[in-house]
Design a protein around this motif. Structure first.
Motif, PDB file in Angstrom:
ATOM      1  N   ARG A 183       1.141 -11.667  18.264  1.00  7.25           N
ATOM      2  CA  ARG A 183       1.514 -10.645  17.298  1.00  7.25           C
ATOM      3  C   ARG A 183       2.661  -9.779  17.826  1.00  7.25           C
ATOM      4  NH1 ARG A 183      -1.440  -6.651  16.462  1.00  7.25           N
ATOM      5  NH2 ARG A 183      -2.785  -6.845  18.301  1.00  7.25           N
ATOM      6  N   ILE A 184       3.557  -9.452  16.922  1.00  9.64           N
ATOM      7  CA  ILE A 184       4.571  -8.430  17.193  1.00  9.64           C
ATOM      8  C   ILE A 184       4.233  -7.241  16.310  1.00  9.64           C
ATOM      9  CG2 ILE A 184       7.003  -7.796  17.025  1.00  9.64           C
ATOM     10  CD1 ILE A 184       7.752 -10.641  17.645  1.00  9.64           C
ATOM     11  N   GLU A 185       3.959  -6.107  16.930  1.00 11.22           N
ATOM     12  CA  GLU A 185       3.606  -4.904  16.182  1.00 11.22           C
ATOM     13  C   GLU A 185       4.884  -4.165  15.784  1.00 11.22           C
ATOM     14  OE1 GLU A 185       1.241  -2.977  19.090  1.00 11.22           O
ATOM     15  OE2 GLU A 185      -0.573  -4.121  18.628  1.00 11.22           O
ATOM     16  N   GLU A 186       4.911  -3.661  14.570  1.00 11.96           N
ATOM     17  CA  GLU A 186       6.095  -2.946  14.095  1.00 11.96           C
ATOM     18  C   GLU A 186       5.692  -1.693  13.325  1.00 11.96           C
ATOM     19  OE1 GLU A 186       8.273  -5.058  10.999  1.00 11.96           O
ATOM     20  OE2 GLU A 186       6.525  -6.319  10.626  1.00 11.96           O
ATOM     21  N   SER A 187       6.485  -0.653  13.495  1.00 12.70           N
ATOM     22  CA  SER A 187       6.351   0.567  12.700  1.00 12.70           C
ATOM     23  C   SER A 187       7.757   1.078  12.445  1.00 12.70           C
ATOM     24  CB  SER A 187       5.511   1.623  13.430  1.00 12.70           C
ATOM     25  OG  SER A 187       6.128   1.997  14.647  1.00 12.70           O
TER      26      SER A 187
ATOM     27  N   ARG B 240       9.976   1.061  15.824  1.00 11.66           N
ATOM     28  CA  ARG B 240       9.337   0.570  17.043  1.00 11.66           C
ATOM     29  C   ARG B 240       8.859  -0.866  16.831  1.00 11.66           C
ATOM     30  NH1 ARG B 240       4.375   0.120  19.884  1.00 11.66           N
ATOM     31  NH2 ARG B 240       4.574   0.733  22.086  1.00 11.66           N
ATOM     32  N   VAL B 241       9.248  -1.743  17.751  1.00  8.73           N
ATOM     33  CA  VAL B 241       8.827  -3.144  17.748  1.00  8.73           C
ATOM     34  C   VAL B 241       8.245  -3.443  19.121  1.00  8.73           C
ATOM     35  CG1 VAL B 241       9.572  -5.534  17.533  1.00  8.73           C
ATOM     36  CG2 VAL B 241      10.605  -3.788  16.080  1.00  8.73           C
TER      37      VAL B 241
ATOM     38  N   THR C 277       5.654  -6.242  21.513  1.00 11.58           N
ATOM     39  CA  THR C 277       4.830  -7.434  21.682  1.00 11.58           C
ATOM     40  C   THR C 277       3.420  -7.018  22.038  1.00 11.58           C
ATOM     41  OG1 THR C 277       6.764  -8.621  22.544  1.00 11.58           O
ATOM     42  CG2 THR C 277       4.597  -9.616  22.919  1.00 11.58           C
ATOM     43  N   ALA C 278       2.448  -7.469  21.252  1.00  9.59           N
ATOM     44  CA  ALA C 278       1.051  -7.134  21.533  1.00  9.59           C
ATOM     45  C   ALA C 278       0.590  -7.893  22.763  1.00  9.59           C
ATOM     46  CB  ALA C 278       0.170  -7.481  20.338  1.00  9.59           C
TER      47      ALA C 278
END
Length: 294
Positions: free
Chosen positions: A101-105, A112-113, A115-116
């Motif tokens: 997963r790549i977390e993004e906000s 903000r990006v 790597t989980a």
């Protein structure tokens, strides 16, 4: 006088022990160490585009792999990533990839990006993510990575870079800077010095280039490494095992704070460099980074 190791660098050092390898899996049990070499491989591309307000902040956090930042049109951030997994078989590598997963906000002020982190209790295997990010020239950029590299070119806003087990290469900068590395070299080429700069490295050399006409206050400390300066008029380096250099360049100005432990510091004055300008027309989105060779 500087402390031997700043809190920021101490935190980076603490992270070295928890970094997972890409091409093999190391297991320690009852005092024995076993290493599994991965043959299976799978890849996937991930692309996003976001709007960003003038002077907005862009943050990229990578657990394992390189991050590259370049300048693009105003108001837009483009992220191209390649996820690569390795395991004992292709089937297992694809399974790990499906769990990655790549977390993004994203807001107009802050993107903000990240790597989980992978749950290692779910079995052996490795994940690497390679990022290529295009930002407006005036964006404030924060990037960090393990087991890869950090690169940035032409950024005019504040830049913060933190690296463990890899090299940092920053070029054409004109803004304030805060960069730290553990177990890798730190190379910085400034187009112009307009504000405070802080460079810190443990177990790696620091190379800094600034224009000869830079007005700044140079403060350098190196433990177990030489300090060499060329192309600039400075005071004499003092000390033996712990070396210090304090000097006002061209009458003084913003502070350039350089600290190195177990590494050489090389500072060079060069002819004035011009930083890249933001394109007047939007370029094509960044092409995804090339996946690592099998």
């Amino acid at each position: 006088m500087h402390p031997a190791l700043s809190p920021k660098l101490s935190a980076l050092v603490a992270g070295v022990g928890v970094v997972a390898g890409l091409a093999c899996d190391v297991t320690i049990k009852d005092g024995d160490i076993s290493v599994a070499h991965f043959q299976g491989r799978a890849t996937q591309e991930w692309n996003r585009t976001y709007p960003l307000a003038p002077g907005g902040r862009v943050e990229v956090v990578n657990v394992n792999g390189p991050v590259e930042v370049e300048v693009g049109p105003a108001g837009t951030v483009a992220v191209a990533a390649v996820l690569t997994t390795r395991a004992m078989t292709d089937e297992r590598a694809k399974q790990i990839l499906s769990e990655a997963r790549i977390e993004e906000s994203a807001t107009p002020e802050h993107i903000r990006v990240a790597t989980a982190r992978r749950d290692r209790s779910r079995g052996s295997g490795g994940l690497q993510v390679a990022y290529k990010v295009t930002v407006p020239a005036d964006a404030r950029v924060e990037m960090s990575a393990n087991n890869g590299s950090l690169k940035a070119d032409g950024v005019r806003g504040h830049l913060k870079a933190s690296m463990v087990n890899g090299n940092v290469e920053l070029t054409g900068l004109t803004g304030t800077l805060d960069a730290a590395s553990v177990n890798g070299s730190l190379s910085v080429k400034m187009a112009e010095v307009t504000g405070r700069m802080r460079l810190e490295s443990m177990n790696g050399r620091i190379l800094l280039e600034v224009p000869r006409d830079t007005k700044a206050t140079l403060n350098v400390r190196s433990m177990n490494g030489r300090i060499s300066v060329s192309g600039l008029e400075t005071q004499k380096v003092e000390g033996d095992r712990i070396r210090n250099l304090e000097s006002a360049l061209n009458g003084g100005g913003p502070e350039i704070d350089v600290r190195a432990t177990n590494g050489r510091v090389t500072i060079t004055g060069v002819e004035s460099l011009k930083s890249p300008t933001s394109p007047t027309s939007p370029p094509s989105p960044p092409s995804p980074p090339s996946p690592p060779a099998p």
